[in-house]
Design an enzyme around this catalytic site. Structure first.
Site, PDB file in Angstrom:
ATOM      1  N   GLY A  13       0.869  -1.264  -0.070  1.00 21.48           N
ATOM      2  CA  GLY A  13       0.065   0.098  -0.037  1.00 21.48           C
ATOM      3  C   GLY A  13       0.694   1.360   0.001  1.00 21.48           C
ATOM      4  N   SER A  15       0.935   3.443  -2.286  1.00 22.15           N
ATOM      5  CA  SER A  15       0.387   4.768  -3.621  1.00 22.15           C
ATOM      6  C   SER A  15      -0.018   5.891  -2.725  1.00 22.15           C
ATOM      7  CB  SER A  15      -0.700   3.864  -4.438  1.00 22.15           C
ATOM      8  OG  SER A  15      -1.746   3.017  -3.385  1.00 22.15           O
ATOM      9  N   TYR A 156     -12.551  -3.754  12.502  1.00 21.15           N
ATOM     10  CA  TYR A 156     -11.110  -3.325  12.423  1.00 21.15           C
ATOM     11  C   TYR A 156     -10.405  -3.292  13.566  1.00 21.15           C
ATOM     12  CZ  TYR A 156      -7.736   0.451  11.307  1.00 21.15           C
ATOM     13  OH  TYR A 156      -6.534   1.324  11.469  1.00 21.15           O
ATOM     14  N   LYS A 160      -6.707  -5.312  13.940  1.00 21.22           N
ATOM     15  CA  LYS A 160      -5.455  -4.686  14.042  1.00 21.22           C
ATOM     16  C   LYS A 160      -4.770  -5.223  15.503  1.00 21.22           C
ATOM     17  CE  LYS A 160      -4.905  -1.779  10.881  1.00 21.22           C
ATOM     18  NZ  LYS A 160      -3.671  -1.896  10.040  1.00 21.22           N
TER      19      LYS A 160
HETATM   20  P1  NAP Z   1      -4.742   4.892   2.691  1.00 20.77           P
HETATM   21  O1  NAP Z   1      -4.383   6.389   2.471  1.00 20.77           O
HETATM   22  O2  NAP Z   1      -6.241   4.976   2.717  1.00 20.77           O
HETATM   23  O3  NAP Z   1      -4.230   4.056   1.745  1.00 20.77           O
HETATM   24  C1  NAP Z   1      -4.467   2.726   1.867  1.00 20.77           C
HETATM   25  C2  NAP Z   1      -3.245   1.806   1.107  1.00 20.77           C
HETATM   26  O4  NAP Z   1      -3.633   0.607   0.981  1.00 20.77           O
HETATM   27  C3  NAP Z   1      -3.367   2.190  -0.242  1.00 20.77           C
HETATM   28  O5  NAP Z   1      -1.792   2.355  -1.078  1.00 20.77           O
HETATM   29  C4  NAP Z   1      -4.269   1.298  -1.043  1.00 20.77           C
HETATM   30  O6  NAP Z   1      -4.129   1.256  -2.509  1.00 20.77           O
HETATM   31  C5  NAP Z   1      -3.720   0.000  -0.245  1.00 20.77           C
HETATM   32  N1  NAP Z   1      -4.967  -0.938  -0.300  1.00 20.77           N
HETATM   33  C6  NAP Z   1      -5.957  -0.816   0.255  1.00 20.77           C
HETATM   34  N2  NAP Z   1      -6.762  -1.961   0.210  1.00 20.77           N
HETATM   35  C7  NAP Z   1      -5.927  -2.981  -0.364  1.00 20.77           C
HETATM   36  C8  NAP Z   1      -5.884  -4.173  -0.702  1.00 20.77           C
HETATM   37  N3  NAP Z   1      -6.978  -5.136  -0.783  1.00 20.77           N
HETATM   38  N4  NAP Z   1      -4.579  -4.855  -1.271  1.00 20.77           N
HETATM   39  C9  NAP Z   1      -3.786  -3.883  -1.420  1.00 20.77           C
HETATM   40  N5  NAP Z   1      -3.771  -2.964  -1.093  1.00 20.77           N
HETATM   41  C10 NAP Z   1      -4.625  -2.190  -0.405  1.00 20.77           C
HETATM   42  O7  NAP Z   1      -4.657   4.481   4.319  1.00 20.77           O
HETATM   43  P2  NAP Z   1      -3.529   5.012   5.513  1.00 20.77           P
HETATM   44  O8  NAP Z   1      -4.143   6.122   6.177  1.00 20.77           O
HETATM   45  O9  NAP Z   1      -2.247   5.596   4.582  1.00 20.77           O
HETATM   46  O10 NAP Z   1      -3.436   3.794   6.142  1.00 20.77           O
HETATM   47  C11 NAP Z   1      -2.267   2.945   6.104  1.00 20.77           C
HETATM   48  C12 NAP Z   1      -2.331   2.106   7.337  1.00 20.77           C
HETATM   49  O11 NAP Z   1      -2.187   2.678   8.524  1.00 20.77           O
HETATM   50  C13 NAP Z   1      -3.466   1.016   7.158  1.00 20.77           C
HETATM   51  O12 NAP Z   1      -2.940  -0.107   7.732  1.00 20.77           O
HETATM   52  C14 NAP Z   1      -4.461   1.709   8.364  1.00 20.77           C
HETATM   53  O13 NAP Z   1      -5.262   0.783   9.127  1.00 20.77           O
HETATM   54  C15 NAP Z   1      -3.237   2.227   9.328  1.00 20.77           C
HETATM   55  N6  NAP Z   1      -3.823   3.195  10.328  1.00 20.77           N
HETATM   56  C16 NAP Z   1      -4.162   4.490   9.692  1.00 20.77           C
HETATM   57  C17 NAP Z   1      -4.590   5.420  10.395  1.00 20.77           C
HETATM   58  C18 NAP Z   1      -5.175   6.814  10.088  1.00 20.77           C
HETATM   59  O14 NAP Z   1      -5.691   7.368  10.794  1.00 20.77           O
HETATM   60  N7  NAP Z   1      -4.926   7.059   8.615  1.00 20.77           N
HETATM   61  C19 NAP Z   1      -4.531   5.246  11.985  1.00 20.77           C
HETATM   62  C20 NAP Z   1      -4.059   3.989  12.294  1.00 20.77           C
HETATM   63  C21 NAP Z   1      -3.741   2.973  11.658  1.00 20.77           C
HETATM   64  P3  NAP Z   1      -4.804   1.953  -3.555  1.00 20.77           P
HETATM   65  O15 NAP Z   1      -4.133   3.286  -3.435  1.00 20.77           O
HETATM   66  O16 NAP Z   1      -4.548   1.365  -4.938  1.00 20.77           O
HETATM   67  O17 NAP Z   1      -6.136   1.854  -3.373  1.00 20.77           O
END
Ligand code: NAP
Length: 252
Positions: A13, A15, A156, A160
């Site tokens: 992920g 991107s 979720y 986690k």
């Molecule tokens: P994001 O901006 O929504 O980006 C999600 C990434 O995961 C994108 O690169 C997406 O690819 C990829 N992805 C989604 N579904 C997928 C699948 N089925 N197979 C392969 N790749 C997939 O998310 P983020 O906020 O950066 O989060 C990254 C991580 O941090 C996640 O595990 C999330 O649970 C964790 N996290 C985030 C937060 C927060 O507040 N943002 C807080 C705690 C933990 P595409 O771009 O091609 O769709």
């Protein structure tokens, strides 16, 4: 101080959001980066172009985290392009609201398959490679939800919490092989995943108030912890959950 020249990282992920920030930060530290994306090829390519300017080359691979064949294909592509994997960052994930009593089995499976099974699948493919290389770093992105639970996101939170327990299990098992596994556990981070909540004026004020540091994280705040765990500076940190949440949730 942190130099990771000649290391190869595979990030899931990359991107957007945290994965993109980690890809760029690792590339700036000299790492050759490969990363997966699900569907956003243009965004993935833009991140890859920037990473390649920093470290020479960057490989992007379309792969669904939850599909064993895609995971195998991704790992194979990294090995045939770069010949090794020193750092694995399991970052890709989904966060979709669902009240208990209404969550469908399909919603439950989607979240658990991407967030938890995907992490397992990548580890299962990469660990034999790291064992042959006699070392490696595994960094799994958890969440405060996995530490304290999260209302309306219980599936979720379960995924986690599973990532944290899984990481502790493999950390102990793989320590003797010099494969070091840890979690980074973010609180609120301003990314596409959360923008629908964080960009509502009323909500953001309440969220900021609950964070001792007074603001949500940037993706770079999380990437900094990933870079630290990828480096030799953190070699004696094994099976830890590194909180990056501005002080909002203090479970280790
Ligand atoms: P994001 O901006 O929504 O980006 C999600 C990434 O995961 C994108 O690169 C997406 O690819 C990829 N992805 C989604 N579904 C997928 C699948 N089925 N197979 C392969 N790749 C997939 O998310 P983020 O906020 O950066 O989060 C990254 C991580 O941090 C996640 O595990 C999330 O649970 C964790 N996290 C985030 C937060 C927060 O507040 N943002 C807080 C705690 C933990 P595409 O771009 O091609 O769709």
């Amino acid at each position: 101080m942190i130099s990771l020249n000649n290391k190869v990282a595979l990030i899931t992920g990359g991107s957007r959001g945290i994965g993109a920030a980690a890809a760029l930060m690792l590339a700036e530290a000299g790492v050759t980066v490969a990363f997966t994306y699900a569907s956003k090829k243009k965004q993935a390519q833009a991140v890859a172009d920037k990473a390649a300017r920093a470290s020479g080359s960057c490989l992007i691979i379309q792969a669904d985290m939850s599909k064993p064949a895609d995971v195998k294909k991704a790992v194979k592509a990294v090995m045939s392009n770069f010949g090794r994997i020193d750092i694995l960052v399991n970052n890709a994930g989904v966060w979709k609201r669902g009240a208990i009593g209404k969550i469908t089995e399909q919603q439950w499976d989607e979240t658990l398959d991407i967030n938890l099974k995907g992490t397992f699948l990548f580890c299962n493919e990469v660990v034999p490679i790291m064992k042959k290389q006699r070392g490696g770093k595994i960094i799994n992105i958890a969440s405060t939800a996995g530490q304290r639970g999260e209302a309306f996101y219980s599936h979720y939170a379960a995924s986690k919490g599973g990532v944290i327990a899984f990481t502790k299990g493999i950390a102990v098992e793989l320590g003797p092989h010099k494969i070091i596994a840890n979690c980074v556990s973010p609180g609120w981070v301003d990314t596409d995943m959360t923008s629908h909540v964080l960009h509502r004026k009323k909500e953001i004020a309440a969220i900021n108030k609950a964070i001792p540091r007074g603001k949500v994280a940037t993706p770079q705040d999380i990437a900094g912890a990933v870079l630290f765990l990828a480096s030799d500076l953190s070699n004696h940190i094994v099976g830890a959950v590194i909180n990056v949440n501005g002080g909002s949730v203090l479970y280790g």
